[in-house]
Every structure is written in C-alpha cells, then in structure tokens.
Scaffold this motif. Structure first.
Motif, PDB file in Angstrom:
ATOM      1  N   ILE A   7       0.725  -1.501   0.168  1.00 20.38           N
ATOM      2  CA  ILE A   7       0.395  -0.002   0.209  1.00 20.38           C
ATOM      3  C   ILE A   7       1.402   1.031  -0.130  1.00 20.38           C
ATOM      4  O   ILE A   7       0.204   2.124  -0.547  1.00 20.38           O
ATOM      5  CB  ILE A   7      -1.297   0.281   1.542  1.00 20.38           C
ATOM      6  CG1 ILE A   7      -2.297  -1.198   1.188  1.00 20.38           C
ATOM      7  CG2 ILE A   7      -1.607   1.279   1.571  1.00 20.38           C
ATOM      8  CD1 ILE A   7      -2.953  -1.319   2.549  1.00 20.38           C
ATOM      9  N   LEU A  11       0.891   4.405  -2.839  1.00 17.82           N
ATOM     10  CA  LEU A  11       0.495   6.073  -2.190  1.00 17.82           C
ATOM     11  C   LEU A  11       2.160   6.952  -1.902  1.00 17.82           C
ATOM     12  O   LEU A  11       1.876   7.547  -2.517  1.00 17.82           O
ATOM     13  CB  LEU A  11      -0.655   5.536  -0.549  1.00 17.82           C
ATOM     14  CG  LEU A  11      -1.426   4.465  -1.326  1.00 17.82           C
ATOM     15  CD1 LEU A  11      -2.358   5.207  -0.107  1.00 17.82           C
ATOM     16  CD2 LEU A  11      -2.798   5.184  -2.358  1.00 17.82           C
ATOM     17  N   LEU A  12       2.587   6.180  -1.009  1.00 15.04           N
ATOM     18  CA  LEU A  12       3.767   7.229  -0.802  1.00 15.04           C
ATOM     19  C   LEU A  12       4.997   6.462  -1.055  1.00 15.04           C
ATOM     20  O   LEU A  12       5.814   5.625  -0.306  1.00 15.04           O
ATOM     21  CB  LEU A  12       3.468   7.605   0.743  1.00 15.04           C
ATOM     22  CG  LEU A  12       2.665   8.728   0.972  1.00 15.04           C
ATOM     23  CD1 LEU A  12       2.193   8.189   1.976  1.00 15.04           C
ATOM     24  CD2 LEU A  12       2.586   9.761   0.679  1.00 15.04           C
ATOM     25  N   TRP A  38       4.919  10.095 -10.891  1.00 20.82           N
ATOM     26  CA  TRP A  38       4.198   9.002  -9.703  1.00 20.82           C
ATOM     27  C   TRP A  38       4.825   7.002 -10.347  1.00 20.82           C
ATOM     28  O   TRP A  38       5.388   7.111  -9.125  1.00 20.82           O
ATOM     29  CB  TRP A  38       2.790   9.726 -10.009  1.00 20.82           C
ATOM     30  CG  TRP A  38       2.798   8.287  -8.670  1.00 20.82           C
ATOM     31  CD1 TRP A  38       2.515   7.815  -7.533  1.00 20.82           C
ATOM     32  CD2 TRP A  38       1.511   6.955  -8.989  1.00 20.82           C
ATOM     33  NE1 TRP A  38       1.850   7.050  -7.083  1.00 20.82           N
ATOM     34  CE2 TRP A  38       0.984   6.324  -8.268  1.00 20.82           C
ATOM     35  CE3 TRP A  38       1.091   6.262 -10.431  1.00 20.82           C
ATOM     36  CZ2 TRP A  38       0.756   5.366  -7.628  1.00 20.82           C
ATOM     37  CZ3 TRP A  38       0.837   5.499 -10.181  1.00 20.82           C
ATOM     38  CH2 TRP A  38       0.066   4.268  -8.892  1.00 20.82           C
TER      39      TRP A  38
END
Length: 51
Positions: A7, A11-12, A38
């Motif tokens: 996750i 996301l990060l 990204w």
C-alpha cells in the motif's frame, strides 16, 4: 512483502523506501523519480523493496 508495504509503495513510494532502507541513495533516487512522475517512483519502490 507485507500488505502495508504494498500500500505504501502505491501511495507514498518514498516513505515505503525510507521505512525499509533508511535515508540513503535508494531513498534519494526514489524521491527524485517520484517528483518526476508518480509511476517511475512506484516502480522503483517495488524493485527496491522486493525481498
């Protein structure tokens, strides 16, 4: 690879690399790739965090 790592990779990505490897070249490369786009940051995070 744990679910939390997956996750965070999505996301990060820089945070995921930092938690796994600390402040080093892998983190800085991932931060630069994430700033540029990204998707390159996510791909790099998965490669670096794959054990």
């Amino acid at each position: 690879m744990s679910l939390l790592t997956i996750i965070l990779n999505l996301l990060l990505p820089p945070l995921a690399v930092f938690l796994k490897h600390g402040l080093g070249t892998a983190f800085l490369i991932n931060l630069l790739l994430t700033i540029l786009g990204w998707l390159p940051g996510v791909i790099h995070a998965f490669i670096v965090n794959n054990d």
